[in-house]
Design a protein around this motif. Sequence first.
Motif, PDB file in Angstrom:
ATOM      1  N   LEU A 566       0.826  -1.208   0.000  1.00  0.00           N
ATOM      2  CA  LEU A 566       0.000   0.000   0.000  1.00  0.00           C
ATOM      3  C   LEU A 566       0.861   1.259   0.000  1.00  0.00           C
ATOM      4  O   LEU A 566       0.494   2.272  -0.609  1.00  0.00           O
ATOM      5  N   ALA A 567       2.015   1.207   0.663  1.00  0.00           N
ATOM      6  CA  ALA A 567       2.924   2.364   0.674  1.00  0.00           C
ATOM      7  C   ALA A 567       3.398   2.685  -0.739  1.00  0.00           C
ATOM      8  O   ALA A 567       3.477   3.859  -1.132  1.00  0.00           O
ATOM      9  N   LYS A 568       3.719   1.660  -1.522  1.00  0.00           N
ATOM     10  CA  LYS A 568       4.126   1.894  -2.911  1.00  0.00           C
ATOM     11  C   LYS A 568       2.985   2.500  -3.711  1.00  0.00           C
ATOM     12  O   LYS A 568       3.190   3.367  -4.568  1.00  0.00           O
ATOM     13  N   HIS A 569       1.761   2.065  -3.439  1.00  0.00           N
ATOM     14  CA  HIS A 569       0.585   2.620  -4.116  1.00  0.00           C
ATOM     15  C   HIS A 569       0.463   4.119  -3.823  1.00  0.00           C
ATOM     16  O   HIS A 569       0.116   4.909  -4.710  1.00  0.00           O
ATOM     17  N   TYR A 570       0.769   4.505  -2.582  1.00  0.00           N
ATOM     18  CA  TYR A 570       0.695   5.908  -2.184  1.00  0.00           C
ATOM     19  C   TYR A 570       1.946   6.695  -2.579  1.00  0.00           C
ATOM     20  O   TYR A 570       1.934   7.928  -2.522  1.00  0.00           O
ATOM     21  N   GLY A 571       3.026   5.987  -2.913  1.00  0.00           N
ATOM     22  CA  GLY A 571       4.283   6.672  -3.178  1.00  0.00           C
ATOM     23  C   GLY A 571       5.044   7.015  -1.921  1.00  0.00           C
ATOM     24  O   GLY A 571       5.853   7.952  -1.898  1.00  0.00           O
ATOM     25  N   VAL A 572       4.818   6.242  -0.853  1.00  0.00           N
ATOM     26  CA  VAL A 572       5.510   6.460   0.426  1.00  0.00           C
ATOM     27  C   VAL A 572       6.709   5.523   0.490  1.00  0.00           C
ATOM     28  O   VAL A 572       6.587   4.321   0.259  1.00  0.00           O
ATOM     29  N   GLU A 573       7.871   6.062   0.836  1.00  0.00           N
ATOM     30  CA  GLU A 573       9.096   5.268   0.891  1.00  0.00           C
ATOM     31  C   GLU A 573       9.397   4.828   2.321  1.00  0.00           C
ATOM     32  O   GLU A 573       8.920   5.423   3.283  1.00  0.00           O
ATOM     33  N   GLY A 574      10.206   3.786   2.421  1.00  0.00           N
ATOM     34  CA  GLY A 574      10.698   3.352   3.726  1.00  0.00           C
ATOM     35  C   GLY A 574       9.855   2.323   4.432  1.00  0.00           C
ATOM     36  O   GLY A 574      10.147   1.969   5.573  1.00  0.00           O
ATOM     37  N   VAL A 575       8.786   1.824   3.805  1.00  0.00           N
ATOM     38  CA  VAL A 575       7.940   0.801   4.422  1.00  0.00           C
ATOM     39  C   VAL A 575       8.219  -0.526   3.732  1.00  0.00           C
ATOM     40  O   VAL A 575       8.048  -0.655   2.528  1.00  0.00           O
ATOM     41  N   LYS A 576       8.638  -1.523   4.504  1.00  0.00           N
ATOM     42  CA  LYS A 576       9.010  -2.811   3.935  1.00  0.00           C
ATOM     43  C   LYS A 576       8.176  -3.940   4.551  1.00  0.00           C
ATOM     44  O   LYS A 576       7.831  -3.897   5.731  1.00  0.00           O
ATOM     45  N   GLY A 577       7.889  -4.945   3.741  1.00  0.00           N
ATOM     46  CA  GLY A 577       7.219  -6.138   4.232  1.00  0.00           C
ATOM     47  C   GLY A 577       5.696  -6.057   4.178  1.00  0.00           C
ATOM     48  O   GLY A 577       5.112  -5.001   3.920  1.00  0.00           O
ATOM     49  N   ASN A 578       5.049  -7.204   4.435  1.00  0.00           N
ATOM     50  CA  ASN A 578       3.589  -7.283   4.392  1.00  0.00           C
ATOM     51  C   ASN A 578       2.926  -6.814   5.681  1.00  0.00           C
ATOM     52  O   ASN A 578       1.733  -6.551   5.701  1.00  0.00           O
ATOM     53  N   LYS A 579       3.710  -6.734   6.767  1.00  0.00           N
ATOM     54  CA  LYS A 579       3.146  -6.336   8.049  1.00  0.00           C
ATOM     55  C   LYS A 579       2.851  -4.840   8.068  1.00  0.00           C
ATOM     56  O   LYS A 579       3.672  -4.022   7.643  1.00  0.00           O
ATOM     57  N   PHE A 580       1.662  -4.490   8.583  1.00  0.00           N
ATOM     58  CA  PHE A 580       1.274  -3.078   8.659  1.00  0.00           C
ATOM     59  C   PHE A 580       2.011  -2.403   9.813  1.00  0.00           C
ATOM     60  O   PHE A 580       2.180  -2.985  10.888  1.00  0.00           O
ATOM     61  N   GLN A 581       2.428  -1.172   9.578  1.00  0.00           N
ATOM     62  CA  GLN A 581       3.128  -0.401  10.589  1.00  0.00           C
ATOM     63  C   GLN A 581       2.615   1.036  10.603  1.00  0.00           C
ATOM     64  O   GLN A 581       2.146   1.551   9.600  1.00  0.00           O
ATOM     65  N   LYS A 582       2.720   1.640  11.767  1.00  0.00           N
ATOM     66  CA  LYS A 582       2.254   3.016  11.919  1.00  0.00           C
ATOM     67  C   LYS A 582       3.203   3.962  11.203  1.00  0.00           C
ATOM     68  O   LYS A 582       4.415   3.899  11.389  1.00  0.00           O
ATOM     69  N   VAL A 583       2.634   4.849  10.375  1.00  0.00           N
ATOM     70  CA  VAL A 583       3.434   5.760   9.557  1.00  0.00           C
ATOM     71  C   VAL A 583       2.868   7.170   9.703  1.00  0.00           C
ATOM     72  O   VAL A 583       1.652   7.374   9.611  1.00  0.00           O
ATOM     73  N   SER A 584       3.736   8.144   9.933  1.00  0.00           N
ATOM     74  CA  SER A 584       3.305   9.538  10.038  1.00  0.00           C
ATOM     75  C   SER A 584       2.876  10.066   8.668  1.00  0.00           C
ATOM     76  O   SER A 584       3.520   9.790   7.655  1.00  0.00           O
ATOM     77  N   SER A 585       1.793  10.827   8.655  1.00  0.00           N
ATOM     78  CA  SER A 585       1.356  11.483   7.417  1.00  0.00           C
ATOM     79  C   SER A 585       1.245  12.989   7.630  1.00  0.00           C
ATOM     80  O   SER A 585       0.562  13.682   6.887  1.00  0.00           O
ATOM     81  N   GLU A 586       1.953  13.462   8.653  1.00  0.00           N
ATOM     82  CA  GLU A 586       1.832  14.861   9.075  1.00  0.00           C
ATOM     83  C   GLU A 586       2.178  15.836   7.956  1.00  0.00           C
ATOM     84  O   GLU A 586       1.550  16.886   7.827  1.00  0.00           O
ATOM     85  N   LYS A 587       3.190  15.508   7.163  1.00  0.00           N
ATOM     86  CA  LYS A 587       3.640  16.428   6.119  1.00  0.00           C
ATOM     87  C   LYS A 587       3.210  15.988   4.725  1.00  0.00           C
ATOM     88  O   LYS A 587       3.851  16.324   3.729  1.00  0.00           O
ATOM     89  N   THR A 588       2.124  15.225   4.663  1.00  0.00           N
ATOM     90  CA  THR A 588       1.634  14.730   3.378  1.00  0.00           C
ATOM     91  C   THR A 588       0.226  15.250   3.125  1.00  0.00           C
ATOM     92  O   THR A 588      -0.337  15.993   3.931  1.00  0.00           O
ATOM     93  N   ASP A 589      -0.323  14.843   1.998  1.00  0.00           N
ATOM     94  CA  ASP A 589      -1.691  15.232   1.660  1.00  0.00           C
ATOM     95  C   ASP A 589      -2.698  14.172   2.091  1.00  0.00           C
ATOM     96  O   ASP A 589      -3.816  14.149   1.597  1.00  0.00           O
ATOM     97  N   ARG A 590      -2.285  13.299   3.002  1.00  0.00           N
ATOM     98  CA  ARG A 590      -3.183  12.230   3.469  1.00  0.00           C
ATOM     99  C   ARG A 590      -3.346  12.322   4.977  1.00  0.00           C
ATOM    100  O   ARG A 590      -2.538  11.815   5.740  1.00  0.00           O
TER     101      ARG A 590
END
Length: 788
Positions: A566-590
């Motif tokens: 899903l991170a690749k779908h959004y264009g978010v870098e640095g997320v690896k693997g199938n396990k979901f992890q908490k990711v900041s979206s503070e400086k994004t449009d999401r």
Amino acid sequence: MISSTLICIRDGLIWAGCVTLACCLSAMNPAPATAQETADSLRDVQREFNETIRPMLETHCGDCHWGDNTDADLNLEQYETLDQLLSGRKKWKKVLIRVAAKEMPPEDCDPIPDDEHAKLLAWVDQLLNSVDCTNINPGRVTIRRLNRTEYKNTIRDLTGVDYETDGNFPVDDVGYGFDNIADVLSLSPILMEKYLKAAEAITLNAVKDPARSKKVQRFVAKDFTRPRGVNIHNNVMTFPAQATATAKFGVIKRGTYRAVLVATGNQAGNEPVKMKLDVNGKQRQFFNVTKEQGDTPQTFETELRFTQTGEQEINVSFTNDFYQEAKRGEKPQDRNLHFNHLTIEGPIGAQRGQYGKLVLGEPGESKQQQRKVARKSIQVFASRAYRRPVKSDEVDRLMKLYDSAVASGDSIEKALRYPMQAVLVSPHFLYKIEQPVPVNEIRELNDFELATSLSYFLWSSMPDAVLFKLAAKGKLKDKEVFRKQVERMLKDKRAKAVVQNFATQWLQLRSLARMQPDPDMFPGVDAQLRNDMETETKLLVYDLIRRDAQVTDLLKADYTFLNERLAKHYGVEGVKGNKFQKVSSEKTDRQGILTHASILTLTSNPNRTSPVKRGKWIMENLLGEEPPPPDPDAMQLEDQPQLAGTLRQRMEQHRADPSCAVCHKVMDELGFALENYDAVGKWRVEDEVGGIDPRGELPDGTTFQGSKELQVMIRTGMRAQFVRCVAEKMLIYALGRGLEYYDECTLDKIVFELKDSDYRFSALVIAITESDPFRKRFGEGASPGDTE
């Protein structure tokens, strides 16, 4: 009386902050009306309707809304009596909204004169707010069957068996947006057959004597496949050199198994004979064999963990061969392993524990003792299954099934299955049964009924031992005790059911699996990615509930949960693997759920975005407003080839048609704010024609730009409407019924209490569970406070 639908109009416009013109409450809070004042008001409502309003409606609205085959499913001719007017309040609320906005009559019809227009608005407002909140009717709930999810969870907690209902039971019907609504949960003959088969399968799995159900397999020398040089003599396998012998073990149930090996050795050198045991090359375990051949064989016991069923490879190896030529006067030294046999037994532990929860006591060999254990087991099982103390005569009837089976020669385990099957197909298990209420009387739920309502609301399952114990002591009526239980249950992992079963239906996430984006335009958006989209939203909602955040945080959360796909779908870098992890979206449009791909995809067409669908979704699910159905004669956007420009420009040309303007005036503006996200939720700055224009403007003049300002507007200027919508949806789900006009008082109270509690999720749950409709029931008959 607490007014909840008062329309505020200034200079022909709705007061700022309201989307569909059902204005949020002004600062005025009129004093509650007495029962007599409400009765007088209702008499005035009916008199004015008969004398003034009905003739006015027939004149100005009769062409489209009078008699059979009316537009928008609104037949005004059917309203004559006060009871009909009261029961139709939801439709009258829609009338109020459309007439106040002067959307009705439509532009191509003669308008209602201003004086008659004002009278109609005032009359509908009086109808909607003439509710006696000093004498609240808690309503009643039809006896309700457990839906598929509730049945599965209850069976799990009751018997320890994970029974798959999705593939075995028909899909539950949906009412008011949820699949736990009593009025639509029927019991067909086919479903009854499914319940009978399920009861047999569940009890067969649950009630097994662990001593009889364990698999015990003994492997002797001849059962092993061995390399050349490894010989067998007198049923003993001799390893003269380092080698491995292999046997096949069929695992029928995952779990821990006990392995016992028996061996001796020929000792030589400076260390003992070493033997290794492994499963499929893993779980390697080494043993020092110190006994000499000819001595009493040495026994070694260990445990093996099987995580998969099917045939597994068991390897026994000799690992430290040693040989030394004979010295003068001495024998040669030769270290060898002599393997006798291997026994594997299991699974151990887990099944015995579940058996002990269902069969209460040691049956022994005596028939009298077995019957005593059986009666106690059935009594406890039925009480847990019925969610109340079972009566003695009920146990007597169930014991007849046990006695009959024993008389036929069945073991206690097999005999116990028959009464347990009877319990699992009983209405007392399959339905949430509450004691009847005398006509025209109000009764509080008893502690067991309250525990059941609470557990199925928050866990979609039966009460646990803590709730049962408190109910038995009559302590759930204690306000402080009850609140502590709500807080405890929300922290329990079973509270994920609130997300899985309430939130997914409220937000319509279950529809995402059926969406089929155009594979040529959106390659890679397959079922797995759509499942990831749904998981993201569910994880965020659950995290907000778990942290007891504000309800409005749904529309501003500056973080989300992503996996690599899903991170690749959004264009978010640095997320690896199938396990979901908490990711900041503070400086994004999401930020907030309106920017989640799940919401954006399910509100789009297969090949393009749909501002209409997105706006409609916001109105229905966040603002509690149902747009009018489209004019059947209105053309679809794709059927109008003369339209040109960007999607926004074509939509604006489309709604220039008066028959289209009514529906699109508000929906489109809300949807346009999300146009920076394509049909599968990817960010973009232009569509296939030109640049994106994410501006929106409501009929009252309120403007906003993009998803961020849209969500700010909803959670601030429209906060009361948004919170009321969430509360209404959750109250419907908690009660298992649709709301009636007299429930407006309860909603007013819930929203008021939420404001005092900073709009926390726990406050919403507590306000609902402490409300009269949740804790009380009204008997069949005229509503208390209704006037003939």
